[in-house]
Design a protein around this motif. Structure first.
Motif, PDB file in Angstrom:
ATOM      1  N   UNK A 129      13.334   0.681  11.703  1.00 24.64           N
ATOM      2  CA  UNK A 129      13.504  -0.285  10.159  1.00 24.64           C
ATOM      3  C   UNK A 129      14.760  -0.744  10.422  1.00 24.64           C
ATOM      4  N   UNK A 130      14.848  -1.954   9.646  1.00 24.45           N
ATOM      5  CA  UNK A 130      16.116  -2.588   9.373  1.00 24.45           C
ATOM      6  C   UNK A 130      16.228  -2.885   7.729  1.00 24.45           C
ATOM      7  N   UNK A 131      17.286  -2.278   7.271  1.00 21.35           N
ATOM      8  CA  UNK A 131      17.370  -2.292   5.766  1.00 21.35           C
ATOM      9  C   UNK A 131      18.846  -3.218   5.490  1.00 21.35           C
ATOM     10  N   UNK A 180       5.510  -6.766  13.537  1.00 25.09           N
ATOM     11  CA  UNK A 180       6.686  -6.310  12.696  1.00 25.09           C
ATOM     12  C   UNK A 180       5.798  -6.519  11.241  1.00 25.09           C
ATOM     13  N   UNK A 181       6.417  -5.953  10.238  1.00 25.33           N
ATOM     14  CA  UNK A 181       5.711  -6.114   8.998  1.00 25.33           C
ATOM     15  C   UNK A 181       6.997  -6.080   7.798  1.00 25.33           C
ATOM     16  N   UNK A 182       6.847  -6.583   6.677  1.00 26.68           N
ATOM     17  CA  UNK A 182       5.692  -7.519   6.422  1.00 26.68           C
ATOM     18  C   UNK A 182       6.065  -8.932   7.132  1.00 26.68           C
ATOM     19  N   UNK A 217      13.398  -3.590   3.153  1.00 28.82           N
ATOM     20  CA  UNK A 217      13.169  -2.938   4.457  1.00 28.82           C
ATOM     21  C   UNK A 217      12.349  -3.555   5.557  1.00 28.82           C
ATOM     22  N   UNK A 218      12.619  -3.802   6.427  1.00 26.96           N
ATOM     23  CA  UNK A 218      11.827  -4.616   7.460  1.00 26.96           C
ATOM     24  C   UNK A 218      11.393  -3.547   8.575  1.00 26.96           C
ATOM     25  N   UNK A 219      10.293  -3.409   8.946  1.00 28.22           N
ATOM     26  CA  UNK A 219       9.694  -2.645  10.161  1.00 28.22           C
ATOM     27  C   UNK A 219       9.211  -3.211  11.290  1.00 28.22           C
TER      28      UNK A 219
END
Lengths: 115, 115
Positions: free
Chosen positions: A75-77, A6-8, A20-22
């Motif tokens: 992605x989670x936004x 996961x990032x960041x 935005x999480x990846x």
């Protein structure tokens, strides 16, 4: 083999901003789920995607959205951030949709702080 | 609705003593139950699961759990605790009422093992 990445890992935002999480699942895993863990509580389900289609949505406002890409990453936004969105966001992957004996494998999470 | 409850926020045990972390569940149909552990600033790690079969389930790191249908419980146990077992433990039940399934977590129990 790499686990769920996961990032960041940490980020700080202010109210009203967007984040935005990846997430990259374990190689071969086609299902990705997102959970929110507020301090002192258990994780709460946000979304599940399988083969790029949304298969489940938790009780979260429309400010939360997600998608899964052809390589199964996700992605989670979150739009219009609120102070209450401060939490650890966990991504988990599994071989298939969470039926049968499939087990979720979690990433280390992205810790979001909203000021 | 599916749910799990962890009645103890914290459990304190001396190293070498047996430990029990309690979990009760409420489900319609057959329960699929899980235990996860979370170390500080880490994601959740899978310990064990009950799907069907033997009521005593063995998992990682010497942990086991006992499924009791009459008491609707799924307590986590270890015969001899280690200081390194100190962490946050979550019980979860799989909710198949939604397509794809999701995990519903308890509030968590903080286990502290003292030397």
């Amino acid at each position: 083999d790499a686990g769920v990445t996961q990032s960041p890992t940490h980020l700080i935002k202010t109210r009203g901003q967007h984040v935005t999480l990846r997430c990259s699942p374990i190689s071969g895993h086609k299902s990705v789920s997102w959970y929110q863990q507020v301090l002192g509580q258990g994780p709460q389900f946000i979304f599940q995607y399988y083969e790029k289609e949304e298969r489940g949505r938790g009780n979260f406002p429309d400010r939360f959205s997600a998608r899964q890409f052809p390589n199964y990453s996700s992605e989670l936004n979150v739009n219009a951030l609120l102070l209450g969105d401060s939490a650890l966001y966990l991504c988990a992957s599994s071989l298939r949709s969470l039926a049968g004996a499939n087990v979720l494998t979690f990433g280390a999470g992205s810790r979001l702080t909203v000021l | 609705a599916q749910s799990v409850a962890q009645p103890e926020d914290q459990v304190n045990v001396a190293e070498g003593n047996p430990l029990t972390v309690k979990c009760t569940y409420s489900v319609s149909g057959n329960p699929y139950l899980f235990w996860y552990v979370q170390y500080p600033n880490r994601g959740l790690q899978f310990l064990l699961k009950y799907i069907t079969g033997d009521n005593l389930v063995k998992g990682s790191y010497g942990f086991e759990a006992e499924f009791n249908k009459s008491q609707t419980s799924f307590h986590l146990k270890k015969p001899s605790a280690l200081v390194s077992d100190s962490a946050l433990y979550f019980c979860a039940v799989r909710d198949d009422t939604s397509q794809g399934g999701k995990l519903i977590f308890g509030q968590g129990t903080e286990l502290s093992v003292k030397p």
